[in-house]
Design an enzyme around this catalytic site. Structure first.
Site, short mmCIF file in Angstrom:
data_model
loop_
_atom_site.label_atom_id
_atom_site.label_comp_id
_atom_site.label_asym_id
_atom_site.label_seq_id
_atom_site.Cartn_x
_atom_site.Cartn_y
_atom_site.Cartn_z
CG ASN A 60 -0.29 -0.02 2.51
OD1 ASN A 60 0.40 0.92 2.85
ND2 ASN A 60 -0.45 -1.11 3.26
CG ASP A 130 -7.39 -4.92 6.50
OD1 ASP A 130 -6.90 -4.91 7.64
OD2 ASP A 130 -8.00 -3.94 6.02
CE LYS A 140 9.05 -12.70 -13.29
NZ LYS A 140 9.78 -12.36 -14.48
CG PHE A 175 -2.52 6.22 13.08
CD1 PHE A 175 -1.83 5.96 14.24
CD2 PHE A 175 -2.26 7.41 12.40
CE1 PHE A 175 -0.88 6.85 14.73
CE2 PHE A 175 -1.33 8.30 12.87
CZ PHE A 175 -0.63 8.03 14.04
CE LYS A 189 -11.30 1.33 10.85
NZ LYS A 189 -10.51 1.90 9.77
CE LYS A 193 -9.14 -2.28 14.44
NZ LYS A 193 -8.09 -2.26 13.41
N1 CTP Z 1 -4.32 -2.66 12.12
C1 CTP Z 1 -3.64 -3.75 12.66
N2 CTP Z 1 -3.72 -4.97 12.03
C2 CTP Z 1 -4.46 -5.14 10.93
C3 CTP Z 1 -5.18 -4.04 10.39
C4 CTP Z 1 -5.08 -2.82 11.01
O1 CTP Z 1 -2.96 -3.60 13.67
N3 CTP Z 1 -4.52 -6.34 10.35
C5 CTP Z 1 -4.26 -1.36 12.82
C6 CTP Z 1 -3.52 -0.25 12.09
O2 CTP Z 1 -2.15 -0.22 12.45
C7 CTP Z 1 -4.26 1.00 12.54
C8 CTP Z 1 -5.67 0.53 12.79
O3 CTP Z 1 -5.57 -0.90 12.96
O4 CTP Z 1 -3.74 1.50 13.75
C9 CTP Z 1 -6.69 0.88 11.74
O5 CTP Z 1 -6.42 0.25 10.56
P1 CTP Z 1 -7.45 0.32 9.33
O6 CTP Z 1 -6.91 -0.50 8.20
O7 CTP Z 1 -7.80 1.73 9.05
O8 CTP Z 1 -8.69 -0.37 9.96
P2 CTP Z 1 -9.29 -1.79 9.84
O9 CTP Z 1 -9.59 -2.22 11.22
O10 CTP Z 1 -8.41 -2.69 9.04
O11 CTP Z 1 -10.66 -1.53 9.16
P3 CTP Z 1 -11.07 -1.31 7.62
O12 CTP Z 1 -9.97 -1.86 6.78
O13 CTP Z 1 -12.33 -2.02 7.53
O14 CTP Z 1 -11.22 0.19 7.50
#
Ligand code: CTP
Length: 250
Positions: A60, A130, A140, A175, A189, A193
């Site tokens: 990303n 995610d 490859k 975040f 969130k 969390k």
């Molecule tokens: N985060 C994490 N582990 C994951 C996904 C996210 O620790 N597998 C943490 C990130 O470091 C950040 C927070 O969760 O502090 C929010 O991440 P974000 O991707 O915005 O939220 P998600 O919970 O993944 O929700 P969504 O993708 O549905 O927005």
């Protein structure tokens, strides 16, 4: 550096700041003191890298700049800082900080769970993928058919795990990068969390979010407080985040 006319004839960032500004900055730094001395602060930064085969990956746009700024600010305040960087980070290790370079979400999870056990503060600025490819090809992948289907499986949510095992005195900061319904999604969130603070930013806004020098954020507290910051350098955002954390410790 300050911004304005440069000796090369152009204009932009690169001027020597006014001596008075340098002195004021030094005085401010000194006055703040070592307010986090004796505390371990764990910070994660950057995007994770999820391998498809030996040469390709899913990633990303996160550069790690926000997390690095937070780590540096915590170190300046005297904390023992551990910075866990994801696989897409290409920044130099900041001096005086223990940096653990990881690649994928699974590797980041292992480092974070180990280091979080005795951390007073955990700040999760990393953009963790995610999902990861279910199969990692040993060789490859060659082009073949017109279409290629990648099956993804879910990564563990590291922040959620930290929230579930949070100690009474530990401060946990997440975040939230959103493209819509910023406040509502971020507050959701924070609750889900079990966080103390969440730093929410709208990544559709130019100059804010991924791979920029500035950020436009709202800091939301567990108590319902919302602090809206103007567009600031990531260093200034980092200072405000640490001020908010310190006020929770009092
Ligand atoms: N985060 C994490 N582990 C994951 C996904 C996210 O620790 N597998 C943490 C990130 O470091 C950040 C927070 O969760 O502090 C929010 O991440 P974000 O991707 O915005 O939220 P998600 O919970 O993944 O929700 P969504 O993708 O549905 O927005």
């Amino acid at each position: 550096p300050a911004t304005g006319h440069l000796a090369c004839g152009g204009s932009g960032v690169g001027r020597l700041p006014e001596p008075a500004d340098i002195v004021r900055e030094m005085e401010e730094t000194q006055a703040r003191g070592k307010t986090l001395a004796g505390k371990k602060v764990l910070v994660t930064a950057g995007g994770t890298l999820e391998a498809i085969d030996p040469v390709r990956f899913i990633g990303n746009r996160s550069s790690g700049k926000m997390g690095y700024a937070v780590a540096q600010e915590a170190a300046q305040r005297g904390a023992e800082v551990v910075l866990v960087a994801g696989g897409t980070v290409a920044l130099a290790d900041p001096p005086g900080i223990r940096v653990l370079h990881t690649e994928s979400a699974l590797a980041m999870r292992e480092a974070v769970l180990q280091e979080a056990a005795d951390a007073a503060v955990v700040i999760k600025a990393a953009a963790v993928a995610d999902y990861r490819p279910k199969e990692r090809a040993k060789q490859k992948i060659k082009k073949n058919d017109a279409e290629l289907t990648l099956v993804l499986e879910k990564n563990p949510d590291i922040l959620m795990e930290l929230g579930a095992r949070k100690r009474e005195t530990q401060i946990l900061v997440g975040f939230a990068a959103e493209t819509q319904n910023l406040l509502a999604y971020a507050q959701e969130k924070l609750k889900k969390k079990n966080l103390d603070l969440i730093v929410a930013n709208d990544v559709t806004c130019p100059d804010a979010g991924f791979n920029t020098e500035t950020n436009l954020v709202k800091i939301i507290g567990r108590d319902g407080s919302i602090k809206e910051l103007p567009l600031l350098s990531k260093q200034k955002v980092a200072k405000t985040i640490l001020d908010a954390i310190e006020s929770l410790q009092k």
